[in-house]
Design a protein around this motif. Structure first.
Motif, short mmCIF file in Angstrom:
data_model
loop_
_atom_site.label_atom_id
_atom_site.label_comp_id
_atom_site.label_asym_id
_atom_site.label_seq_id
_atom_site.Cartn_x
_atom_site.Cartn_y
_atom_site.Cartn_z
N ARG B 539 0.82 -1.20 0.00
CA ARG B 539 0.00 0.00 0.00
C ARG B 539 0.87 1.27 0.00
NH1 ARG B 539 -4.58 -1.05 3.91
NH2 ARG B 539 -5.77 -1.92 2.17
N ALA B 540 1.92 1.22 0.82
CA ALA B 540 2.82 2.38 0.94
C ALA B 540 3.49 2.66 -0.41
CB ALA B 540 3.85 2.09 2.03
N LYS B 541 3.96 1.50 -1.03
CA LYS B 541 4.63 1.62 -2.31
C LYS B 541 3.70 2.25 -3.35
CE LYS B 541 7.26 -1.37 -5.41
NZ LYS B 541 7.30 -2.77 -5.82
N PHE B 542 2.48 1.74 -3.31
CA PHE B 542 1.46 2.22 -4.23
C PHE B 542 1.22 3.71 -4.05
CE2 PHE B 542 -3.05 3.14 -4.93
CZ PHE B 542 -3.17 2.77 -6.25
N ALA B 543 1.14 4.04 -2.77
CA ALA B 543 0.88 5.45 -2.47
C ALA B 543 2.01 6.34 -3.01
CB ALA B 543 0.77 5.61 -0.95
N ARG B 544 3.22 5.76 -2.76
CA ARG B 544 4.38 6.52 -3.25
C ARG B 544 4.29 6.71 -4.77
NH1 ARG B 544 7.73 3.60 -0.33
NH2 ARG B 544 8.55 2.40 -2.10
N GLU B 545 4.02 5.57 -5.44
CA GLU B 545 3.95 5.62 -6.91
C GLU B 545 2.84 6.54 -7.38
OE1 GLU B 545 3.68 1.63 -8.41
OE2 GLU B 545 5.73 1.17 -7.74
N GLU B 546 1.73 6.45 -6.65
CA GLU B 546 0.58 7.29 -6.98
C GLU B 546 0.99 8.76 -6.92
OE1 GLU B 546 -2.70 7.19 -4.20
OE2 GLU B 546 -4.16 7.11 -5.84
N ASP B 547 1.69 9.04 -5.83
CA ASP B 547 2.14 10.42 -5.65
C ASP B 547 3.00 10.87 -6.83
OD1 ASP B 547 0.76 10.55 -3.32
OD2 ASP B 547 2.52 10.29 -2.00
N GLU B 548 3.95 9.95 -7.16
CA GLU B 548 4.88 10.29 -8.24
C GLU B 548 4.13 10.55 -9.54
OE1 GLU B 548 8.00 7.33 -8.72
OE2 GLU B 548 8.62 7.66 -6.63
N ILE B 549 3.19 9.56 -9.76
CA ILE B 549 2.44 9.69 -11.02
C ILE B 549 1.62 10.97 -11.02
CG2 ILE B 549 0.53 8.65 -12.36
CD1 ILE B 549 1.76 5.91 -11.46
N LYS B 550 1.04 11.23 -9.88
CA LYS B 550 0.24 12.45 -9.78
C LYS B 550 1.11 13.67 -10.09
CE LYS B 550 -3.59 11.25 -6.79
NZ LYS B 550 -3.92 11.06 -5.37
N VAL B 551 2.30 13.63 -9.54
CA VAL B 551 3.22 14.75 -9.78
C VAL B 551 3.50 14.87 -11.28
CG1 VAL B 551 5.61 15.56 -9.39
CG2 VAL B 551 4.23 14.64 -7.48
N LEU B 552 3.76 13.68 -11.84
CA LEU B 552 4.07 13.68 -13.27
C LEU B 552 2.89 14.23 -14.09
CD1 LEU B 552 6.00 10.33 -13.81
CD2 LEU B 552 6.87 12.65 -13.99
N ILE B 553 1.70 13.72 -13.67
CA ILE B 553 0.51 14.19 -14.38
C ILE B 553 0.39 15.71 -14.26
CG2 ILE B 553 -2.03 14.13 -14.36
CD1 ILE B 553 -1.77 11.13 -13.61
N GLY B 554 0.61 16.22 -13.11
CA GLY B 554 0.52 17.66 -12.83
C GLY B 554 1.52 18.42 -13.69
N GLN B 555 2.72 17.83 -13.78
CA GLN B 555 3.75 18.48 -14.59
C GLN B 555 3.31 18.55 -16.04
OE1 GLN B 555 7.20 16.13 -13.77
NE2 GLN B 555 7.81 17.42 -12.01
N ASP B 556 2.75 17.37 -16.44
CA ASP B 556 2.29 17.29 -17.83
C ASP B 556 1.25 18.38 -18.13
OD1 ASP B 556 3.80 15.31 -18.76
OD2 ASP B 556 2.22 13.74 -18.87
N VAL B 557 0.28 18.48 -17.23
CA VAL B 557 -0.81 19.45 -17.43
C VAL B 557 -0.24 20.88 -17.50
CG1 VAL B 557 -2.84 20.48 -16.32
CG2 VAL B 557 -2.59 18.00 -16.42
N SER B 558 0.62 21.17 -16.59
CA SER B 558 1.15 22.54 -16.55
C SER B 558 2.03 22.78 -17.75
CB SER B 558 1.91 22.77 -15.24
OG SER B 558 2.80 21.75 -14.99
#
Lengths: 111, 578
Positions: B539-558
């Motif tokens: 779960r922790a790993k997933f959360a971490r990855e989720e965070d990363e992906i979210k960051v990436l997604i955010g970067q992409d959008v911006s």
């Protein structure tokens, strides 16, 4: 001295022997049967012949005195009892065997 | 004419079967066997060896005839003097002097001594007849006893005369209408030494005094009884201080009242097995078992329990002395001594071979009368067997039990069995004999196995109550008797140390199994923990990855926005028309 009913000895002999010596013979019978009559006759003969002193024969009819059978221990009849002289001698039967009677009365030694 | 004929016919049709009129003999039990007594107005012959009770038989016939039936009597003794007779019978409770004084009895002693009699020629026994006749007349006798008529044969040599006179005597007695008992000496091959039975046609009884294994027992048999039904067996009889008593085996009456009251056996578990209440009061209990199985302990426990209830107990012991038994019972935690001191318990310890069965019985009955117990124990009855056979012991016990029952006394009897090798319930014939007298039958059995011997207890029968059919292990400890349930499991039925071993093995197994389960539980817990840890890790790993992906997604959008803005700006700059 009273006269005994039967006496066959002489006066001289009485004086020689003891004055006390007297034979008392009791003949127990039960009525006038053949045996009792024979016994009485035989007894009389034997006394006359063999007893040298005074003697008396008493005939007791048990039919008249049944109590005496018990008192004198009589079972068989005729029974002759020599009361005197002692010891008491008892002879049963009709006294037809003279030898046996004499032995029984101590008048003869048994052979 | 036809009328008379018919009359005669009816007469024959209704003619009763001929049977002698009888008069009671006065001898206990005999009248049961003869169904009424001796033939009335006729002579009976009683024959037997020396010391077998002929004189007593004859005297009881006369004396009881007077005291119980009002028949005056004449007693003629050829052997004993009248004074001796009076003395001898005084001890049996007959006051002959009194009877003589009351003119009810004539005693006569006839002496016959050959030594003083010379036989010369013919004679008869008229003297005896006259004597007898005068005695009969003296009291108006209805009964005459002549003991022993054969003494005449030693007094007279002329047997021919004697025999014809004896024949005449018996006819004469019949003519006089007196009921007579004539005793005679037993012969080698004949009933009497001189064949008196030739003259007595109606009733002949023999008495016997047999010695088996140094112990004497008495028996009576009716050899003949013309025109009457009678028991033909040999009946044991006793001579006690109140005379002869014949024991008719089959004619015992069963009239005692059965009680509903129950009394404790002293062993709680046994009470439970007997419908939770114990024995019926007044019942008879047989405890049989091999040597050393605890029979005495059961008896003592029962007695002890009775004393605790304030009941008086009588304890007959044939193997141990009183003090030995008391000492031995202390080893199982029971003290009988206080009961003895308080007068609640009385012991009667005697070797069975000390005297005959009849004496034992009369002693026991006498003690029961004296002490008046409510509980009775006999340990063991098997010790009576050397002094009598099965039937005698059985009939003795029957008398004892019947007597006890008539007084509502509960009786416990132990019996030693010795069939160690045979099966568990193979029964000895002796036990079969005795057991039918008993209401309750308990069995103790030794079982050998695994190098040890254990006792098994069971109830074979218990009349009139529901009872357990289960075998129990019988355990003696310093806390008394315990009955334990047998181990019943996969290994079969186990007892003794095998049972204990199995039980401890089972206990171990149980602990082991418990531990195993606990261990498994723990393992599971651990696994669960591991799993949960893993889950949380993932779960922790997933959360971490989720965070990363979210960051990436955010970067992409911006980034896209930025590029759009850049394009806009470029368009503006280029003045692109829309």
């Amino acid at each position: 001295m009273p006269t005994p009913p039967k006496n066959n000895r002489k006066e001289r002999e009485v004086e020689e022997e003891s004055a006390e010596e007297i034979w008392i013979l009791r003949l127990y019978v039960a009525g006038q049967t053949q045996n009792s009559l024979t016994a009485f006759d035989n007894l009389k003969k034997i006394c006359e012949k063999h007893i040298d002193c005074r003697y008396r024969i008493e005939v007791i009819d048990l039919l008249k005195n049944p109590q005496l059978a018990k008192d004198h221990q009589i079972i068989a009849v005729p029974t002759l009892i020599r009361k005197l002289p002692t010891p008491v001698k008892k002879i049963i039967g009709n006294l037809s065997n003279t030898e046996k009677v004499l032995v029984g009365l101590d008048l003869r030694k048994a052979e | 004419m036809p009328a008379t004929k018919r009359k005669m016919n009816t007469k024959t049709a209704h003619a009763p079967i001929f049977e002698f009129e009888k008069i009671p003999s006065g001898i206990k039990g005999l009248d049961d066997i003869t169904r009424g007594g001796l033939p009335k107005g006729r002579p009976s012959l009683v024959s037997g060896g020396p010391g077998c009770g002929k004189t007593l038989f004859a005297m009881e016939f006369i004396a009881r005839g007077i005291t119980e039936y009002g028949d005056p009597g004449v007693f003629i003794a050829f052997e004993e003097k009248t004074d001796d007779l009076k003395k001898n019978f005084k001890s049996m409770g007959f006051d002959l002097d009194d009877l003589v004084n009351r003119k009810k009895l004539v005693l006569d002693h006839i002496t016959v001594e050959r030594s003083e009699i010379e036989e010369t020629g013919e004679y008869d026994l008229e003297g005896l007849f006259i004597r007898l006749g005068s005695m009969i007349d003296e009291v108006g006798a209805k009964r005459v006893a002549i003991d022993t008529l054969e003494a005449l044969f030693s007094g007279f040599t002329n047997e021919a005369i004697l025999r014809s006179e004896l024949r005449r005597l018996f006819l004469w007695l019949k003519d006089r209408g007196v009921t007579a008992v004539v005793t005679g000496e037993r012969g080698d091959r004949t009933i009497t030494k001189y064949g008196l039975e030739e003259y007595v046609a109606d009733c002949v009884i023999t008495l016997d005094h047999r010695v088996t294994n140094q112990i004497a027992t008495r028996r009576l048999r009716i050899v003949k009884y013309r025109g009457s039904i009678h028991g033909t067996d040999e009946y044991p009889f006793l001579i006690s201080n109140d005379g002869i008593s014949v024991l008719p085996i089959t004619s015992m009456s069963l009239t005692h009242i059965a009680s509903d009251e129950r009394i404790s056996t002293g062993i709680p578990k046994l009470d439970t097995m007997l419908g939770a209440k114990g024995f019926y009061r007044g019942s008879s209990i047989l405890v049989s078992g091999q040597a050393g199985t605890g029979k005495t302990s059961i008896s003592a426990t029962f007695v002890d329990a009775a004393c605790r209830r304030n009941e008086k107990c009588l304890f007959f012991i044939f193997e141990e002395s009183e003090s030995q038994l008391i000492r031995n019972m202390k080893s199982i935690g029971m003290d009988l001594e206080p009961w003895v001191k308080k007068g609640m318990l009385r012991f009667h310890a005697v070797r069975p071979t000390a005297y005959s069965l009849e004496m034992h019985l009369s002693t026991m009955l006498k003690l029961i009368d004296e002490f008046k117990p409510t509980v009775l124990a006999v340990d063991p009855i098997s010790n009576l067997y050397p002094i009598g056979d099965d039937i005698q012991v059985r009939s003795m016990l029957m008398r004892l039990i019947d007597y006890a029952k008539s007084l509502q006394i509960t009786g416990l009897f132990t019996n030693l069995t010795n069939d160690a090798e045979t099966g568990m319930y193979s029964l000895e014939p002796t036990e079969m004999h005795v057991s039918s007298l008993m209401d309750v039958w308990l069995i103790l059995k030794n079982i050998e196995g695994n190098g040890e011997r254990n006792r098994i207890f069971s109830i074979i029968k218990s009349r009139g109550m529901a009872h357990s059919n289960q075998l129990r292990e019988f355990v003696l400890s310093d806390r008394g008797i315990q009955l334990r349930d047998l181990y019943k499991g996969t290994e079969g039925v186990l007892f003794g140390s095998a049972r204990m071993a199995q039980e401890s093995r089972e206990a171990g197994e149980r602990i082991r199994r418990n531990e195993e389960t606990a261990r498994k539980k723990r393992e599971l817990e651990a696994k669960k923990t591991v799993m949960e840890n893993e889950i949380s890790l993932i779960r922790a790993k997933f959360a971490r990855e989720e965070d990363e992906i979210k960051v990436l997604i955010g970067q992409d959008v911006s980034r896209q926005k930025a590029s759009e803005n850049v394009m806009k700006e470029i368009a503006v700059q280029r003045k692109v028309d829309k």
